[in-house]
Design a protein around this motif. Sequence first.
Motif, short mmCIF file in Angstrom:
data_model
loop_
_atom_site.label_atom_id
_atom_site.label_comp_id
_atom_site.label_asym_id
_atom_site.label_seq_id
_atom_site.Cartn_x
_atom_site.Cartn_y
_atom_site.Cartn_z
N THR A 1 0.83 -1.20 0.00
CA THR A 1 0.00 0.00 0.00
C THR A 1 0.87 1.26 0.00
O THR A 1 0.62 2.20 -0.76
N VAL A 2 1.88 1.25 0.86
CA VAL A 2 2.77 2.42 0.93
C VAL A 2 3.65 2.51 -0.31
O VAL A 2 3.85 3.59 -0.87
N ASP A 3 4.17 1.36 -0.78
CA ASP A 3 5.05 1.35 -1.94
C ASP A 3 4.34 1.84 -3.20
O ASP A 3 4.94 2.55 -4.03
N GLU A 4 3.07 1.44 -3.36
CA GLU A 4 2.31 1.84 -4.53
C GLU A 4 1.55 3.15 -4.33
O GLU A 4 0.81 3.59 -5.20
N ASN A 5 1.71 3.73 -3.11
CA ASN A 5 1.09 5.03 -2.79
C ASN A 5 -0.43 5.01 -3.01
O ASN A 5 -1.01 5.95 -3.56
N LEU A 6 -1.05 3.91 -2.56
CA LEU A 6 -2.50 3.79 -2.72
C LEU A 6 -3.23 4.81 -1.84
O LEU A 6 -4.17 5.47 -2.28
N PRO B 1 -2.22 7.55 1.82
CA PRO B 1 -1.10 8.03 2.65
C PRO B 1 -0.67 7.00 3.67
O PRO B 1 -1.48 6.18 4.15
N GLY B 2 0.60 7.01 4.03
CA GLY B 2 1.17 6.01 4.92
C GLY B 2 0.49 5.94 6.27
O GLY B 2 0.24 4.84 6.79
N GLY C 1 -8.63 8.28 1.07
CA GLY C 1 -8.37 8.46 -0.36
C GLY C 1 -9.63 8.28 -1.17
O GLY C 1 -10.74 8.37 -0.65
#
Length: 435
Positions: A94-99, A101-102, A319
């Motif tokens: 989720t964080v790597d693909e920026n789905l 915010p962290g 989001g």
Amino acid sequence: MSVRSNARVFRGFTFAPDQRGWLVGALALGAMFTGLAQNILLTYSSFGAFNLVDDLCISLMFLVALARLAHRFNVPALLAVVWILACVVALWRTVDENLVPGDSAFFLFRQVCMPVLVIVCGLVLTRREWKWILVAVLAISTLNTAYIALEVPGLRIIDPAPFALLSKTAMYPNGLPGYYMSYDLAGELAVRAGGLFLNPPTTGIATGAAAVLAFHALRSRWRLLLVLAFGLATIATISRAGILLMLIGIAGPVIARRLHPLVAVPIMGVPALLAGNNIADLGNSDSHVDGLTVGMDHAFESVIGRGFGYVGNFAGKAGELQEASESLSGIAFSAAGLVTVGIYAAALGAAAIFILKQPGRWESYLAFGALVIAMLAETAGSMNATVPLWLLVGAALAAGSTSGATPAVGASVPGKPRLEREQDKPGVPHQVPLH
């Protein structure tokens, strides 16, 4: 309190081992009382750290539980670790693909992993620790019920609006947060009681679970009065999850003891189905089912899941990916895929098997009910109110997983005193020492 006086007050502790130990219980009490206080404190202050104190207690409690399990193989604990690892992978993606915010991704990760930490703690609770927790449940629920008695006629000592605005919740013209309004079973829009948790669904699950615990584990002249009070408080919250929990946890064991578990299921199923049809026609209740079905669809579309942000109430705030909400297990299914579906199905199946094998053990019904409401309500993950419920799920899994080596409830055991054999029968109070 002496052993004899404990036996007069409590019963139903035979599912917990009679061993020494106090630290898990003490941390559980810390999580419960800080959880009760956190929303009240956040009403008067925006200091966000109040929201993390109960999580700190739970995390420490989990570490102590792992230490107790260090030298023994435990399947439920192993599956819990696999669940957490699968969700860690989903969080990383989720964080790597920026789905989303962290910080939002971590919040969703926390929602589906904290109950699992508590379940692991429930696997190792001792009888003494369970006694402490039951006393705390009764005390907290009595306070909640008294507060709800003031709320029903419209007297709210604590204004829930500041906390709701802090969490960016829409307000009704009457000055109440949106989650304080719901349709009752008659189809009329009504104001719900929020209790000291300042959240009707959360309070409903807490008081509903307390009603079940008081009914089965308390031996007192005030037992039925407390059950009635907690039940009425749950109804005042119009919490479908809390009401369903009471139906499964109280009616299920009573019917099964007198008839058979296979008879109890359809008898409970008929009113549950009728209530479900009624609920589905009111407000946005279909979102509870959508959260589960969409989460499962995502799991089967992608074996490792799609990451966090697609399912859950908070996903909509985090989001623009949200496709469904209102299912705690649906969040995990969507994010982490088929691994979580398989583990959840195994837990449900285990609870059902324990019910069939030992119909007199009420804790299996409450564990089954907790897993059911987690499929339909995101509120089941509210750690400020549900710690005792998830602890009992762990205790039920621990008791059930060792039941193969123990006789069925009420069975005769060679060399076992007649009094102890009588106390093993369903519905007979357990006279056990509570050290």
